[in-house]
Design a protein around this motif. Sequence first.
Motif, PDB file in Angstrom:
ATOM      1  N   ASP A  76       0.822  -1.212   0.000  1.00  0.00           N
ATOM      2  CA  ASP A  76       0.000   0.000   0.000  1.00  0.00           C
ATOM      3  C   ASP A  76       0.853   1.258   0.000  1.00  0.00           C
ATOM      4  O   ASP A  76       0.330   2.365  -0.111  1.00  0.00           O
ATOM      5  N   ALA A  77       2.164   1.102   0.152  1.00  0.00           N
ATOM      6  CA  ALA A  77       3.058   2.258   0.234  1.00  0.00           C
ATOM      7  C   ALA A  77       3.120   3.012  -1.092  1.00  0.00           C
ATOM      8  O   ALA A  77       3.226   2.414  -2.161  1.00  0.00           O
ATOM      9  N   LYS A  78       3.040   4.331  -1.012  1.00  0.00           N
ATOM     10  CA  LYS A  78       3.190   5.201  -2.178  1.00  0.00           C
ATOM     11  C   LYS A  78       4.603   5.749  -2.187  1.00  0.00           C
ATOM     12  O   LYS A  78       5.105   6.194  -1.151  1.00  0.00           O
ATOM     13  N   VAL A  79       5.240   5.722  -3.340  1.00  0.00           N
ATOM     14  CA  VAL A  79       6.627   6.197  -3.442  1.00  0.00           C
ATOM     15  C   VAL A  79       6.650   7.627  -3.977  1.00  0.00           C
ATOM     16  O   VAL A  79       6.086   7.923  -5.027  1.00  0.00           O
ATOM     17  N   LEU A  80       7.307   8.497  -3.210  1.00  0.00           N
ATOM     18  CA  LEU A  80       7.497   9.890  -3.614  1.00  0.00           C
ATOM     19  C   LEU A  80       8.992  10.092  -3.803  1.00  0.00           C
ATOM     20  O   LEU A  80       9.766  10.023  -2.850  1.00  0.00           O
ATOM     21  N   VAL A  81       9.405  10.285  -5.055  1.00  0.00           N
ATOM     22  CA  VAL A  81      10.830  10.351  -5.389  1.00  0.00           C
ATOM     23  C   VAL A  81      11.421  11.720  -5.063  1.00  0.00           C
ATOM     24  O   VAL A  81      10.794  12.754  -5.297  1.00  0.00           O
ATOM     25  N   LEU A  82      12.641  11.706  -4.519  1.00  0.00           N
ATOM     26  CA  LEU A  82      13.389  12.930  -4.228  1.00  0.00           C
ATOM     27  C   LEU A  82      14.524  13.064  -5.230  1.00  0.00           C
ATOM     28  O   LEU A  82      15.220  12.091  -5.520  1.00  0.00           O
ATOM     29  N   THR A  83      14.714  14.255  -5.741  1.00  0.00           N
ATOM     30  CA  THR A  83      15.772  14.452  -6.726  1.00  0.00           C
ATOM     31  C   THR A  83      16.369  15.842  -6.584  1.00  0.00           C
ATOM     32  O   THR A  83      15.707  16.773  -6.098  1.00  0.00           O
ATOM     33  N   THR A  84      17.632  15.986  -6.980  1.00  0.00           N
ATOM     34  CA  THR A  84      18.284  17.290  -6.885  1.00  0.00           C
ATOM     35  C   THR A  84      18.030  18.147  -8.115  1.00  0.00           C
ATOM     36  O   THR A  84      18.178  19.362  -8.069  1.00  0.00           O
ATOM     37  N   PHE A  85      17.649  17.522  -9.228  1.00  0.00           N
ATOM     38  CA  PHE A  85      17.318  18.305 -10.415  1.00  0.00           C
ATOM     39  C   PHE A  85      16.157  17.642 -11.145  1.00  0.00           C
ATOM     40  O   PHE A  85      16.011  16.435 -11.126  1.00  0.00           O
ATOM     41  N   ASP A  86      15.328  18.459 -11.784  1.00  0.00           N
ATOM     42  CA  ASP A  86      14.062  17.950 -12.301  1.00  0.00           C
ATOM     43  C   ASP A  86      14.180  17.098 -13.556  1.00  0.00           C
ATOM     44  O   ASP A  86      13.466  16.110 -13.697  1.00  0.00           O
TER      45      ASP A  86
END
Length: 219
Positions: A76-86
């Motif tokens: 059920d976990a939703k993944v929210l990605v972190l990034t330094t550039f778009d």
Amino acid sequence: MTIRVLIVDDQMMVREGFSVLLNAMDGIEVVGEAVNGREAIAQVAALKPDVVLMDIRMPEMNGLEATREIVAADTDAKVLVLTTFDLDEYVYQALRAGASGFLLKDASARQLADGVRVVAAGEALLAPSVTKRLITEFSKLSETRSQVGSAAVTELTERETEVLVLIAQGLSNAEIADRLIIAESTIKTHVSRILVKLGLRDRTQAAVFAYETRLVTPA
């Protein structure tokens, strides 16, 4: 209901910083941390978080591979990605793999908390201009794949196609309902049918699909 968050990043300062920011927000609790993708997969299984804040570039197993495994495990976990550039191809691949959206690491505390709440609620975090640029940049497909996607679109009704286009434009269910002048519950039904017919996990994959099949083109 409290939103349980797992933070995945190989840099301790980043993990601690996000943890402090999120724990200070109402209705959000950081339940664990991981330093690479392999640890993230184990922690998701053990802690059952609602949202995983996932860095992409990490040693041992990167965030893209971890996202694929977490999505494949049908948690059920939703993944929210972190990034330094778009404009990051790994982020694009993570969206295709089932991540619910992405945030830049320099996001404010409010943006971070809002992003967590959005994906926890089952919505896609489609930053208006940034996501469109990301998808446009990396959706150069082979003709064969584009034809396969186009064939799948023919399975949709005219109304479902209309809803899919609006999803790709970043509209929420409520906004789509207002635009089409129909009940929000009806929109939810259309969205569910679109995902089933196209074999997609969520709204983010639906948006990527719409761009890749040229159903939607950037303005």
